[in-house]
Enzyme design. Structure first.
Site, mmCIF file in Angstrom:
data_model
loop_
_atom_site.group_PDB
_atom_site.id
_atom_site.type_symbol
_atom_site.label_atom_id
_atom_site.label_comp_id
_atom_site.label_asym_id
_atom_site.label_seq_id
_atom_site.Cartn_x
_atom_site.Cartn_y
_atom_site.Cartn_z
ATOM 1 N N SER A 119 -12.278 -39.416 -2.739
ATOM 2 C CA SER A 119 -13.224 -39.135 -3.810
ATOM 3 C C SER A 119 -13.353 -37.637 -4.052
ATOM 4 C CB SER A 119 -14.589 -39.728 -3.479
ATOM 5 O OG SER A 119 -14.890 -39.527 -2.145
ATOM 6 N N HIS A 140 -8.655 -43.151 -7.896
ATOM 7 C CA HIS A 140 -10.002 -43.216 -7.344
ATOM 8 C C HIS A 140 -10.798 -44.380 -7.942
ATOM 9 C CE1 HIS A 140 -14.220 -41.363 -6.832
ATOM 10 N NE2 HIS A 140 -13.878 -42.036 -5.757
HETATM 11 N N1 CAA Z 1 -16.441 -60.224 -8.252
HETATM 12 C C1 CAA Z 1 -16.369 -60.125 -9.588
HETATM 13 N N2 CAA Z 1 -17.470 -59.926 -10.374
HETATM 14 C C2 CAA Z 1 -18.646 -59.835 -9.766
HETATM 15 C C3 CAA Z 1 -18.791 -59.954 -8.369
HETATM 16 C C4 CAA Z 1 -17.620 -60.152 -7.600
HETATM 17 N N3 CAA Z 1 -17.645 -60.246 -6.278
HETATM 18 N N4 CAA Z 1 -20.089 -59.818 -8.049
HETATM 19 C C5 CAA Z 1 -20.736 -59.614 -9.199
HETATM 20 N N5 CAA Z 1 -19.887 -59.635 -10.243
HETATM 21 C C6 CAA Z 1 -20.195 -59.396 -11.664
HETATM 22 C C7 CAA Z 1 -21.308 -60.294 -12.167
HETATM 23 O O1 CAA Z 1 -20.797 -61.503 -12.672
HETATM 24 C C8 CAA Z 1 -21.915 -59.464 -13.275
HETATM 25 O O2 CAA Z 1 -21.098 -59.506 -14.397
HETATM 26 P P1 CAA Z 1 -21.718 -59.593 -15.894
HETATM 27 O O3 CAA Z 1 -22.394 -58.256 -16.079
HETATM 28 O O4 CAA Z 1 -20.529 -59.786 -16.768
HETATM 29 O O5 CAA Z 1 -22.677 -60.733 -15.844
HETATM 30 C C9 CAA Z 1 -21.806 -58.032 -12.709
HETATM 31 O O6 CAA Z 1 -20.718 -58.081 -11.775
HETATM 32 C C10 CAA Z 1 -23.078 -57.567 -11.985
HETATM 33 O O7 CAA Z 1 -23.339 -58.492 -10.935
HETATM 34 P P2 CAA Z 1 -24.785 -58.958 -10.473
HETATM 35 O O8 CAA Z 1 -25.588 -59.250 -11.689
HETATM 36 O O9 CAA Z 1 -24.683 -60.021 -9.471
HETATM 37 O O10 CAA Z 1 -25.271 -57.746 -9.662
HETATM 38 P P3 CAA Z 1 -26.340 -56.680 -10.019
HETATM 39 O O11 CAA Z 1 -26.844 -56.807 -11.385
HETATM 40 O O12 CAA Z 1 -27.267 -56.699 -8.872
HETATM 41 O O13 CAA Z 1 -25.446 -55.340 -9.986
HETATM 42 C C11 CAA Z 1 -24.123 -53.595 -9.159
HETATM 43 C C12 CAA Z 1 -24.865 -54.873 -8.828
HETATM 44 C C13 CAA Z 1 -22.865 -53.913 -9.961
HETATM 45 C C14 CAA Z 1 -23.713 -52.963 -7.833
HETATM 46 C C15 CAA Z 1 -25.060 -52.657 -10.008
HETATM 47 O O14 CAA Z 1 -26.282 -52.489 -9.353
HETATM 48 C C16 CAA Z 1 -24.432 -51.321 -10.288
HETATM 49 O O15 CAA Z 1 -23.614 -51.180 -11.175
HETATM 50 N N6 CAA Z 1 -24.854 -50.316 -9.500
HETATM 51 C C17 CAA Z 1 -24.297 -48.971 -9.595
HETATM 52 C C18 CAA Z 1 -23.039 -48.919 -8.784
HETATM 53 C C19 CAA Z 1 -22.345 -47.588 -8.901
HETATM 54 O O16 CAA Z 1 -22.808 -46.648 -9.533
HETATM 55 N N7 CAA Z 1 -21.192 -47.503 -8.240
HETATM 56 C C20 CAA Z 1 -20.426 -46.268 -8.185
HETATM 57 C C21 CAA Z 1 -20.786 -45.545 -6.949
HETATM 58 S S1 CAA Z 1 -19.933 -44.013 -6.858
HETATM 59 C C22 CAA Z 1 -18.477 -44.404 -6.148
HETATM 60 O O17 CAA Z 1 -18.184 -45.500 -5.760
HETATM 61 C C23 CAA Z 1 -17.495 -43.312 -6.067
HETATM 62 C C24 CAA Z 1 -17.563 -42.408 -4.921
HETATM 63 O O18 CAA Z 1 -16.564 -41.754 -4.701
HETATM 64 C C25 CAA Z 1 -18.755 -42.176 -4.146
#
Ligand code: CAA
Length: 289
Positions: A119, A140
């Site tokens: 990252s 990434h």
């Molecule tokens: N496989 C496929 N799809 C899935 C899944 C899985 N295992 N689990 C959930 N989904 C889908 C769901 O169907 C849903 O899709 P729709 O929007 O089309 O309905 C979507 O993913 C969201 O799922 P949930 O509603 O169950 O979950 P949620 O609403 O609680 O969201 C989350 C969870 C996606 C983590 C959300 O909270 C989010 O986007 N958070 C921010 C995450 C983020 O910013 N990540 C980046 C971090 S930085 C990084 O990673 C880089 C680094 O270098 C540090």
């Protein structure tokens, strides 16, 4: 050259997500971990996530079984010898990564492309220890990999246009949207995200508001899916701290300096959701208490 078979080194949080996503997209994947125990842990993480995809109607039970059938685990790097693309997703430590890429360079087929999921560490430094710098890119992914739609493809000054195009096409086959970044610390997303997370900790540390109100501010005021302190726990306070250190080293800018509270939490082992405690406390299922 078309990418047909994929190797992944590391089956932790990011590695297992990459393996799952590639297998779901139809690629045979060989994943290497250092022990059978870690392989087993990684595979069960993939199974849980695929079951969740079925529950959420993002995949059928047949898709799940087919994806699992495309995954082979190994503890030997030599088993990645016939992969067309090898993606590294091991610990964020330059010496470890260089050592790994030197070994891979000796065992992978000469035409294989190499990618690092780092990252924030310089891709150029890793490419330079191999004899295939033109075939080396950054790739990434974001956590959770099967859900987040973005991949940053990082081009170094040595990356060939052909390798870049191949890896970009691969990321698109995974169903991801690509943003192209130069090999600068944090690429695009972490360059913006990390100072934001550090500022949120500073705000909390300075008593600007409660942890809940800081998070609600950004969720309800800006439409973010998670507030910054929840996101910090989700990404890992340790991981974010190490990324911030790398960025601070590079830019020598206070903006990237980790606040004292963050250092203390890292030292205490309160690394966020994965350790049961970070800014918040969590139960065994990872739900906030
Ligand atoms: N496989 C496929 N799809 C899935 C899944 C899985 N295992 N689990 C959930 N989904 C889908 C769901 O169907 C849903 O899709 P729709 O929007 O089309 O309905 C979507 O993913 C969201 O799922 P949930 O509603 O169950 O979950 P949620 O609403 O609680 O969201 C989350 C969870 C996606 C983590 C959300 O909270 C989010 O986007 N958070 C921010 C995450 C983020 O910013 N990540 C980046 C971090 S930085 C990084 O990673 C880089 C680094 O270098 C540090």
């Amino acid at each position: 050259m078309e990418i047909k078979k994929v190797g992944v080194v590391g089956c932790g949080l990011m590695g297992s997500g990459i393996v799952e996503t590639a297998a779901k997209a139809g690629f045979p994947v060989v994943v290497r971990e250092v022990s059978d125990e870690l392989l087993k842990k990684g595979r069960s993480r993939i199974e849980v996530s695929l079951s969740r995809a079925v529950e959420k109607q993002k995949a059928t039970p047949q898709d799940k079984e087919a994806a699992l059938g495309r995954i082979t685990g190994t503890t030997r790097l030599a088993d990645l010898a016939d992969c067309d693309l090898v993606i590294e997703a091991v610990i964020e430590n330059m010496e470890e990564k260089k050592k790994l890429f030197k070994e891979l360079d000796a065992t992978a087929k000469p035409s294989a492309l190499f990618a690092s999921n780092t990252s924030s560490l310089p891709i150029t430094d890793m490419a330079a220890v191999t004899k295939r710098a033109p075939n080396f890119v950054g790739l990434h992914f974001f956590n959770p990999v099967p859900v987040m739609k973005l991949v940053e493809v990082v081009k170094t000054v040595m990356t060939s246009e052909e390798a870049f195009r191949n890896v970009k096409a691969f990321a698109e086959k995974l169903g991801k949207t690509v943003v192209v970044a130069k090999d600068t610390p944090g690429f695009v997303v972490n360059l913006l995200l990390v100072p934001y997370l550090l500022d949120a900790v500073r705000a909390y540390e300075n008593g600007v508001a409660s942890r809940e109100d800081i998070d609600n501010g950004m969720v309800l005021g800006c439409g973010h899916p998670m507030g910054p302190l929840t996101l910090l726990d989700f990404v890992g306070i340790d991981t974010t701290y190490y990324i911030a250190e790398i960025m601070f080293d590079e830019f020598k800018d206070d903006h990237y300096a980790a606040p004292p509270l963050m250092r203390r939490l890292v030292a205490a082992g309160f690394w966020g959701r994965k350790t049961g405690r970070g800014i918040y406390e969590y139960d065994e299922k990872g739900n906030k208490k």
